[in-house]
Structure formats: C-alpha cells, structure tokens
Design an enzyme around this catalytic site. Structure first.
Site, mmCIF file in Angstrom:
data_model
loop_
_atom_site.group_PDB
_atom_site.id
_atom_site.type_symbol
_atom_site.label_atom_id
_atom_site.label_comp_id
_atom_site.label_asym_id
_atom_site.label_seq_id
_atom_site.Cartn_x
_atom_site.Cartn_y
_atom_site.Cartn_z
ATOM 1 C CG HIS A 1 2.807 -8.725 -0.671
ATOM 2 N ND1 HIS A 1 2.873 -7.954 -1.826
ATOM 3 C CD2 HIS A 1 2.347 -7.887 0.308
ATOM 4 C CE1 HIS A 1 2.464 -6.726 -1.557
ATOM 5 N NE2 HIS A 1 2.140 -6.670 -0.275
ATOM 6 C CD GLN B 1 -2.558 1.355 2.610
ATOM 7 O OE1 GLN B 1 -3.759 1.180 2.581
ATOM 8 N NE2 GLN B 1 -1.897 1.580 3.734
#
Length: 324
Positions: free
Chosen positions: A303, A188
């Site tokens: 990730h 993010q």
C-alpha cells in the site's frame, strides 16, 4: 508477499460489478445544495510561528457538511503576490492535517496548496483538529460502518461534502487561481479525490494514488485487511443487513464518481497492495470518463505504492495540466 489479485493483463480490462443507484446524481445534488445553504465562511488566519521561511502558512476554517467547521492549511510560496494554480489535498485513513511543515512539497514547486483536515479522524498516524459532531448507530471501530445502513447518515456523505466545500474554500482565496485547481490524495485521500472529480465539473486535473473506497463489491471479498474488513466485521455481528450496507456503499463508490470525471487524471496502483487491491483501483481507472488519463503501476509494492517516485511523477505531470 506474492501477487494475489488478477494478472495485470486482466486488470487493464477489469470492470466493477457495482450497480449505480438510479438516484445517484439527485442524491448528491441535494446533498450539496443543502451544504451550500450554509455560508462557506472561509477564514484564512496567517500563522506567524511555524518556523518556516520559504512558505507562508494560513490556518483555515470553513463550513462543511451541515455548516460544521472544518479545518485546513493553506500554504503558499513565501511572498506570493499573484494568484497561483492551487493543489487541494485530501488525507489518508486515520490521519489529520498534522503540522504545516509536513506539507511543503507543492508550495516548494510553486503552487498554492490547500490541505483539508478529515472530520473525526486525525488520531491514527497524523493529528487532526476537526471533530465530527454527527453521531451514528452502532458501528464497528473505525469509520467505514458509521451510519452504513442509510446513505443519508453514512459517514462519507459528510466527508465528501466537506471535500467539495474545501475546493470552494481554496478557490475563494485571492491568491488561488480558481481556473487552475487540481485535487490529489493517497489511499482514502485518493478516494476523496475521485469523489471530488465526479462532483465538481471544472477541475483542471486530479491525481489519486492507490485510491481507497473503490469497487466495493470486489473490495469487500478480495481482501481481509482493514479498513475494508471493518464492513465484514460489522456484518458478522449484524446478520442479514448485507444488502442494505451494499446499497449504501453504492452511493459512495469511486467507480461511479470516476464515470463522471471531467479532468485529466494520473492514477497509481501497486500490485501487492492488499489494503486497496489493484483490481479495485483499475475498476475506477477503467471507468474514468476523461480520455486524458494514465496509471502508474508499481509491481512489487504494497500500500505504500510509488511513494516518492509517484510524487516525482506528479511533479513532472501536473504543471503541464495547470498552465494558464
């Protein structure tokens, strides 16, 4: 996990199908003008009880979207007396600014370091202190669908505006060299970094790692992992609203911000990343407008991406972009 996305040869040419709204620039110009109608009011309060000796820490409050108070940390090498290049960092999904001792890297490397808290988050994996006083229509748990049926009410309109104001707050400190400002972030935070790169024309460098919030048309169909899946779960219940949601998301797609990027950039992606699939990252990278750009590719990582190896890459790359 095996590779699930496009072959790397195709990734290097992948382009998003996201359609840029005709009023994209006007939407963001009006949004930022409204935010700047409030006094920035950045306050830096020295923290004396952190237990840290090699850095000086300031507790920061500034006015973000709607004039709402947003928190942050400002961390400097101890005893700094002259302006330093400043690194503004944005946090990953669900996290907040945490405690000062978790933010030592950039000050240890000789930079001023500004960390923005993310409104309404900071309860998933690192604590935060900034509420989001704006409500929304019914939403799926998480942040991705809050206000998703109208770009004016969408959650990330507030967050991206906060981020622009965070850069302005960081630059307002007398020990920050405003002309040498970089933006960095993971996931993010990387998506927010791309938004800032598209909205602030004079950054010196950006470093988005495994960025989230990119290439929504592909992201929503190629992975079923959250947070992207939050949108699908919302639309499972709110049938017939997909086109409206897609229109809203197009105002927040990192691909369109990347097309306006005017600073050197160091991206990263991981080929087994099902949270932020590599094709979505390459879509932003390939759209990025500044010619001085590079991307680190981690073949066998999910990730977590490059982790400390990517930090090492940034430490080797960023100083050259922030020289006087």
């Amino acid at each position: 996990m095996s590779l699930f996305d496009l072959p790397v040869e195709e990734l290097r040419d992948h382009r998003s199908r996201s359609v840029e709204p005709a009023d994209f620039d006007a939407f963001w110009s009006k949004t930022l003008d409204e935010a700047r109608s409030y006094e920035l009011g950045a306050r830096f309060e020295r923290c004396a009880d952190t237990g840290l000796r090699t850095v000086d820490v300031y507790d920061v409050t500034f006015a973000g979207f709607g004039g709402h108070p947003v928190k942050g940390w400002f961390v400097l090498p101890a005893g700094t007396t002259r302006p330093l290049p400043v690194v503004v960092e944005f946090i990953g999904y669900g996290g907040g600014r945490g405690l000062p001792h978790t933010h030592l890297l950039w000050a240890s490397a000789g930079f001023a370091h500004f960390v923005m808290d993310t409104r309404g988050q900071g309860s998933g994996w690192m604590a935060g202190d900034t509420p989001d006083p704006v409500g929304s229509a019914p939403a799926f748990p998480g942040f991705m669908t809050r206000g998703i049926e109208d770009p004016h009410s969408y959650y990330y309109r507030r967050v991206f505006t906060d981020a622009v104001r965070a850069v302005e707050a960081a630059r307002s400190h007398p020990l920050a060299d405003a002309a040498r400002t970089a933006a960095v972030g993971e996931s993010q935070g990387g998506g927010i970094t791309l938004a800032v790169a598209g909205l602030i024309p004079d950054l010196a460098a950006i470093a988005p790692d495994v960025p989230f919030l990119c290439d929504f048309p592909r992201a929503l169909t190629v992975t079923d992992r959250n947070p992207y899946r939050e949108v699908g779960n919302y639309l499972k219940t709110h049938r017939g609203r997909a086109e409206r949601a897609r229109t809203t998301l197009s105002y927040f797609d990192g691909v369109h911000f990347a097309a306006r990027g005017r600073a050197p950039a160091l991206f990263s992606t991981a080929l087994e990343d099902m949270t932020c699939p590599p094709s979505t990252v390459f879509a932003a990278y390939n759209a990025y407008a500044h010619p001085d750009k590079a991307i680190e590719v981690y073949d066998f990582n999910d990730h977590e991406g490059g982790g400390p190896f990517q930090k090492a890459a940034q430490l080797g790359w960023l100083p050259g972009k922030l020289t006087a």
